[in-house]
Design a protein around this motif. Structure first.
Motif, PDB file in Angstrom:
ATOM      1  N   VAL A  53       0.600  -1.226   0.086  1.00  0.00           N
ATOM      2  CA  VAL A  53       0.098  -0.042  -0.013  1.00  0.00           C
ATOM      3  C   VAL A  53       0.930   1.258   0.064  1.00  0.00           C
ATOM      4  O   VAL A  53       1.947   1.242   0.322  1.00  0.00           O
ATOM      5  N   LEU A  54      -0.003   2.383  -0.507  1.00  0.00           N
ATOM      6  CA  LEU A  54       0.943   3.732  -0.554  1.00  0.00           C
ATOM      7  C   LEU A  54       0.359   4.534   0.883  1.00  0.00           C
ATOM      8  O   LEU A  54      -0.997   4.332   0.835  1.00  0.00           O
ATOM      9  N   VAL A  55       0.963   4.946   1.712  1.00  0.00           N
ATOM     10  CA  VAL A  55       0.597   5.283   2.973  1.00  0.00           C
ATOM     11  C   VAL A  55       0.956   6.830   3.168  1.00  0.00           C
ATOM     12  O   VAL A  55       1.921   7.126   3.013  1.00  0.00           O
ATOM     13  N   GLU A  56       0.045   7.523   3.543  1.00  0.00           N
ATOM     14  CA  GLU A  56       0.309   8.922   3.832  1.00  0.00           C
ATOM     15  C   GLU A  56       0.479   9.148   5.476  1.00  0.00           C
ATOM     16  O   GLU A  56      -0.648   8.567   6.320  1.00  0.00           O
ATOM     17  N   THR A  70      -0.937  -1.465  -6.071  1.00  0.00           N
ATOM     18  CA  THR A  70      -0.955  -2.096  -7.247  1.00  0.00           C
ATOM     19  C   THR A  70      -0.795  -0.800  -8.352  1.00  0.00           C
ATOM     20  O   THR A  70      -0.093  -1.077  -9.290  1.00  0.00           O
ATOM     21  N   PRO A  71      -1.752   0.012  -8.657  1.00  0.00           N
ATOM     22  CA  PRO A  71      -1.793   0.710  -9.652  1.00  0.00           C
ATOM     23  C   PRO A  71      -0.546   1.652  -9.888  1.00  0.00           C
ATOM     24  O   PRO A  71       0.090   1.750 -11.024  1.00  0.00           O
ATOM     25  N   TRP A  72       0.068   2.010  -8.794  1.00  0.00           N
ATOM     26  CA  TRP A  72       1.449   2.570  -8.737  1.00  0.00           C
ATOM     27  C   TRP A  72       2.574   1.700  -9.409  1.00  0.00           C
ATOM     28  O   TRP A  72       3.236   2.221 -10.015  1.00  0.00           O
ATOM     29  N   VAL A  73       2.660   0.424  -8.971  1.00  0.00           N
ATOM     30  CA  VAL A  73       3.503  -0.477  -9.260  1.00  0.00           C
ATOM     31  C   VAL A  73       3.384  -0.662 -10.778  1.00  0.00           C
ATOM     32  O   VAL A  73       4.628  -0.903 -11.467  1.00  0.00           O
ATOM     33  N   ASP A  78       4.917  -0.035 -16.477  1.00  0.00           N
ATOM     34  CA  ASP A  78       4.678   0.476 -17.863  1.00  0.00           C
ATOM     35  C   ASP A  78       5.666   1.760 -18.359  1.00  0.00           C
ATOM     36  O   ASP A  78       5.953   1.717 -19.309  1.00  0.00           O
ATOM     37  N   GLN A  79       6.063   2.548 -17.128  1.00  0.00           N
ATOM     38  CA  GLN A  79       6.894   3.780 -17.505  1.00  0.00           C
ATOM     39  C   GLN A  79       8.422   3.173 -17.570  1.00  0.00           C
ATOM     40  O   GLN A  79       9.128   3.895 -18.596  1.00  0.00           O
ATOM     41  N   PHE A  80       8.738   2.463 -16.876  1.00  0.00           N
ATOM     42  CA  PHE A  80      10.253   1.819 -16.795  1.00  0.00           C
ATOM     43  C   PHE A  80      10.512   0.757 -17.434  1.00  0.00           C
ATOM     44  O   PHE A  80      11.191   0.442 -18.621  1.00  0.00           O
TER      45      PHE A  80
END
Length: 168
Positions: A53-56, A70-73, A78-80
């Motif tokens: 998870v991404l946590v703030e 998951t979307p961030w990973v 995709d980008q790299f």
């Protein structure tokens, strides 16, 4: 501050905690945490143990927001990774950029050196032009003086001829 974390269940208390793995240090930079940091997380509905998870976190290290990583990973993939951007590739590109920067620095120094040489030559040419101008003016003054002497000599010669011609 934003972190990448792994959800972990504590069996003996039946509570959930987050193991912080990496911290965002800039817009596009992250740093792995060298020591394990655990944050208590209540209300993590929908996230199972082992889930990323991404946590703030706020300044008191309390969870203010949690989202599925998951979307961030997948965006990172995709980008790299989909384009072959590997650590070796990045290291090669950094090395190539450094060589290019050094080459530009050397070229810039060469241009600066040539500019200084050109300026020195220009100054030298200007000094030579000034010397030539002074020499020309001196020669013209000598020429005018010689012409004046020649005219005076011709007058004296003419007078001498008149005197010698009258006495004959």
């Amino acid at each position: 501050m934003q972190y990448l974390a792994k959800v972990q269940q504590r069996a003996f208390l039946a509570s959930t905690e987050l193991v912080l793995l990496a911290q965002q240090t800039g817009e596009y930079t992250w740093e792995r945490l060298t020591s394990e940091r655990i944050v208590e997380a209540a209300d993590l509905v929908g996230f199972e143990a082992g889930h990323l998870v991404l946590v703030e976190l706020n300044p008191l290290h309390q969870v203010t927001a949690v989202e599925d990583a998951t979307p961030w990973v997948l965006a990172l993939v995709d980008q790299f990774l989909a384009h072959g951007v590997t650590p070796d590739f990045l290291a090669t590109e950094v090395e190539r950029a450094e060589r290019w920067r050094q080459s530009l620095t050397l070229k810039s120094q060469e241009v600066d050196r040539r500019a200084l040489e050109t300026a020195a030559r220009r100054d030298e040419i200007q000094a030579l032009e000034q010397n030539l101008k002074q020499e020309r003016e001196a020669l013209e003054a000598q020429r005018a003086e010689l012409e004046a002497r020649e005219a005076k000599l011709q007058q004296e010669f003419a007078l001498l001829q008149q005197e010698t011609g009258e006495t004959d």
